[in-house]
Design a protein around this motif. Structure first.
Motif, PDB file in Angstrom:
ATOM      1  N   SER A 186     -13.014  12.711 -64.548  1.00 51.21           N
ATOM      2  CA  SER A 186     -12.837  13.135 -63.158  1.00 51.21           C
ATOM      3  C   SER A 186     -11.350  13.272 -62.847  1.00 51.21           C
ATOM      4  O   SER A 186     -10.502  12.665 -63.509  1.00 51.21           O
ATOM      5  CB  SER A 186     -13.462  12.112 -62.211  1.00 51.21           C
ATOM      6  N   PRO A 187     -10.995  14.063 -61.831  1.00 52.56           N
ATOM      7  CA  PRO A 187      -9.575  14.197 -61.459  1.00 52.56           C
ATOM      8  C   PRO A 187      -8.932  12.863 -61.108  1.00 52.56           C
ATOM      9  O   PRO A 187      -7.762  12.629 -61.423  1.00 52.56           O
ATOM     10  CB  PRO A 187      -9.624  15.132 -60.240  1.00 52.56           C
ATOM     11  N   GLN A 188      -9.686  11.962 -60.456  1.00 54.05           N
ATOM     12  CA  GLN A 188      -9.124  10.670 -60.072  1.00 54.05           C
ATOM     13  C   GLN A 188      -8.785   9.826 -61.297  1.00 54.05           C
ATOM     14  O   GLN A 188      -7.743   9.169 -61.346  1.00 54.05           O
ATOM     15  CB  GLN A 188     -10.107   9.914 -59.173  1.00 54.05           C
ATOM     16  N   ALA A 189      -9.677   9.844 -62.290  1.00 50.96           N
ATOM     17  CA  ALA A 189      -9.421   9.071 -63.509  1.00 50.96           C
ATOM     18  C   ALA A 189      -8.244   9.658 -64.287  1.00 50.96           C
ATOM     19  O   ALA A 189      -7.397   8.925 -64.811  1.00 50.96           O
ATOM     20  CB  ALA A 189     -10.675   9.038 -64.374  1.00 50.96           C
ATOM     21  N   GLU A 190      -8.187  10.976 -64.340  1.00 54.08           N
ATOM     22  CA  GLU A 190      -7.074  11.603 -65.051  1.00 54.08           C
ATOM     23  C   GLU A 190      -5.743  11.333 -64.353  1.00 54.08           C
ATOM     24  O   GLU A 190      -4.703  11.221 -65.005  1.00 54.08           O
ATOM     25  CB  GLU A 190      -7.320  13.107 -65.191  1.00 54.08           C
ATOM     26  N   ALA A 191      -5.781  11.206 -63.023  1.00 55.89           N
ATOM     27  CA  ALA A 191      -4.549  10.888 -62.290  1.00 55.89           C
ATOM     28  C   ALA A 191      -4.036   9.502 -62.669  1.00 55.89           C
ATOM     29  O   ALA A 191      -2.821   9.279 -62.769  1.00 55.89           O
ATOM     30  CB  ALA A 191      -4.799  10.972 -60.788  1.00 55.89           C
ATOM     31  N   LEU A 192      -4.944   8.548 -62.891  1.00 51.55           N
ATOM     32  CA  LEU A 192      -4.548   7.218 -63.346  1.00 51.55           C
ATOM     33  C   LEU A 192      -3.852   7.292 -64.702  1.00 51.55           C
ATOM     34  O   LEU A 192      -2.837   6.634 -64.939  1.00 51.55           O
ATOM     35  CB  LEU A 192      -5.770   6.312 -63.461  1.00 51.55           C
ATOM     36  N   ILE A 193      -4.425   8.098 -65.588  1.00 53.07           N
ATOM     37  CA  ILE A 193      -3.859   8.253 -66.930  1.00 53.07           C
ATOM     38  C   ILE A 193      -2.497   8.933 -66.856  1.00 53.07           C
ATOM     39  O   ILE A 193      -1.550   8.531 -67.529  1.00 53.07           O
ATOM     40  CB  ILE A 193      -4.836   9.026 -67.826  1.00 53.07           C
ATOM     41  N   ASP A 194      -2.396   9.967 -66.023  1.00 53.15           N
ATOM     42  CA  ASP A 194      -1.107  10.653 -65.856  1.00 53.15           C
ATOM     43  C   ASP A 194      -0.031   9.685 -65.376  1.00 53.15           C
ATOM     44  O   ASP A 194       1.109   9.715 -65.849  1.00 53.15           O
ATOM     45  CB  ASP A 194      -1.246  11.804 -64.852  1.00 53.15           C
ATOM     46  N   ALA A 195      -0.391   8.819 -64.422  1.00 47.89           N
ATOM     47  CA  ALA A 195       0.573   7.847 -63.899  1.00 47.89           C
ATOM     48  C   ALA A 195       1.022   6.892 -64.999  1.00 47.89           C
ATOM     49  O   ALA A 195       2.201   6.538 -65.089  1.00 47.89           O
ATOM     50  CB  ALA A 195      -0.045   7.069 -62.736  1.00 47.89           C
ATOM     51  N   ALA A 196       0.080   6.474 -65.861  1.00 47.38           N
ATOM     52  CA  ALA A 196       0.422   5.575 -66.968  1.00 47.38           C
ATOM     53  C   ALA A 196       1.323   6.278 -67.980  1.00 47.38           C
ATOM     54  O   ALA A 196       2.258   5.679 -68.519  1.00 47.38           O
ATOM     55  CB  ALA A 196      -0.845   5.077 -67.651  1.00 47.38           C
ATOM     56  N   LEU A 197       1.078   7.550 -68.221  1.00 48.74           N
ATOM     57  CA  LEU A 197       1.885   8.310 -69.173  1.00 48.74           C
ATOM     58  C   LEU A 197       3.287   8.577 -68.643  1.00 48.74           C
ATOM     59  O   LEU A 197       4.250   8.643 -69.423  1.00 48.74           O
ATOM     60  CB  LEU A 197       1.198   9.639 -69.498  1.00 48.74           C
ATOM     61  N   MET A 198       3.422   8.727 -67.338  1.00 50.37           N
ATOM     62  CA  MET A 198       4.729   8.999 -66.750  1.00 50.37           C
ATOM     63  C   MET A 198       5.595   7.751 -66.648  1.00 50.37           C
ATOM     64  O   MET A 198       6.809   7.848 -66.522  1.00 50.37           O
ATOM     65  CB  MET A 198       4.563   9.630 -65.367  1.00 50.37           C
ATOM     66  N   ARG A 199       4.940   6.585 -66.705  1.00 53.46           N
ATOM     67  CA  ARG A 199       5.694   5.333 -66.631  1.00 53.46           C
ATOM     68  C   ARG A 199       6.578   5.189 -67.873  1.00 53.46           C
ATOM     69  O   ARG A 199       6.064   5.215 -69.005  1.00 53.46           O
ATOM     70  CB  ARG A 199       4.736   4.156 -66.528  1.00 53.46           C
ATOM     71  N   PRO A 200       7.876   5.024 -67.725  1.00 53.48           N
ATOM     72  CA  PRO A 200       8.753   4.952 -68.915  1.00 53.48           C
ATOM     73  C   PRO A 200       8.481   3.698 -69.729  1.00 53.48           C
ATOM     74  O   PRO A 200       8.198   2.625 -69.173  1.00 53.48           O
ATOM     75  CB  PRO A 200      10.163   4.937 -68.302  1.00 53.48           C
ATOM     76  N   ALA A 201       8.545   3.851 -71.046  1.00 53.75           N
ATOM     77  CA  ALA A 201       8.384   2.692 -71.930  1.00 53.75           C
ATOM     78  C   ALA A 201       9.571   1.750 -71.762  1.00 53.75           C
ATOM     79  O   ALA A 201      10.699   2.198 -71.573  1.00 53.75           O
ATOM     80  CB  ALA A 201       8.241   3.155 -73.376  1.00 53.75           C
TER      81      ALA A 201
END
Length: 204
Positions: A186-201
């Motif tokens: 779903s778009p909401q779940a993918e938004a969570l993943i996008d936020a995690a991916l954008m978070r710098p290591a």
């Protein structure tokens, strides 16, 4: 004069009623969308992802060492996924809600899997051969087979049942979790993943 006074009191009462209604609305919204952690009243946010809720921790939580087996019977650990955001789904072939959500996990993995992200579908079935036939039955194309035949991971991460799904950042910390089936593409779940991916290591 008396009429003006009564009218003025009426407006004051109406204004106060409006303020009370707004405050009550904000309280109900916050109460429904956040819960306090035991530490200092910090808020963890409950996020709607379709017909399910994902509890996102205020601060990513360290996870204990976790290990399981892959399709080749090799032992892998959570540390092997360092540098990759993973969606760890703990499931079983005998679990009806797991059957319900598994196709959406496969669709998500087909769309997003790569060096930066992977869905790790971790079966707690004692007989790992059941997973292969399950994947064939439900036409699961992209998910790898991961197995926790001792069911220790569920206890380690305190999963109350299956399915339980944890979103884990590049450092191996839990960002949050969902209990029960969800529509993971779903778009909401993918938004969570996008936020995690954008978070710098983090370094180190």
């Amino acid at each position: 004069m008396m009429k003006k006074t009564i009218r003025r009191i009426g407006w004051v009462v109406l204004g106060l009623s409006s303020v009370v209604a707004v405050v009550a609305g904000l309280y109900l919204y916050q109460n429904n969308n956040a819960s306090k952690s035991p530490i200092g009243g910090i808020l963890n946010i409950a996020i709607d992802i379709g017909d399910q809720r994902f509890m996102r921790w205020h601060t990513p939580r360290e996870l204990p060492p976790i290990s399981f087996q892959d399709e080749a019977g090799k032992t892998v650990s959570l540390d092997d996924f360092r540098g990759t955001v993973i969606l760890l789904n703990i499931w079983a072939t005998w679990c009806p809600p797991c059957r319900e959500e598994m196709p959406s996990l496969d669709r998500l993995n087909a769309k997003r899997a790569g060096p930066a992200f992977e869905v790790v579908a971790l079966s707690i079935d004692r007989d790992s051969t059941l997973v292969k036939s399950f994947y064939q039955q439900f036409d699961i194309q992209t998910l790898r087979g991961y197995f926790d035949t001792t069911s220790q991971v569920s206890n380690i991460v305190r999963a109350p049942g299956v399915p339980t799904t944890l979103l884990i950042d590049r450092e191996g910390r839990e960002i949050g979790r969902a209990l029960g089936p969800a529509t993971w593409d779903s778009p909401q779940a993918e938004a969570l993943i996008d936020a995690a991916l954008m978070r710098p290591a983090e370094d180190g």
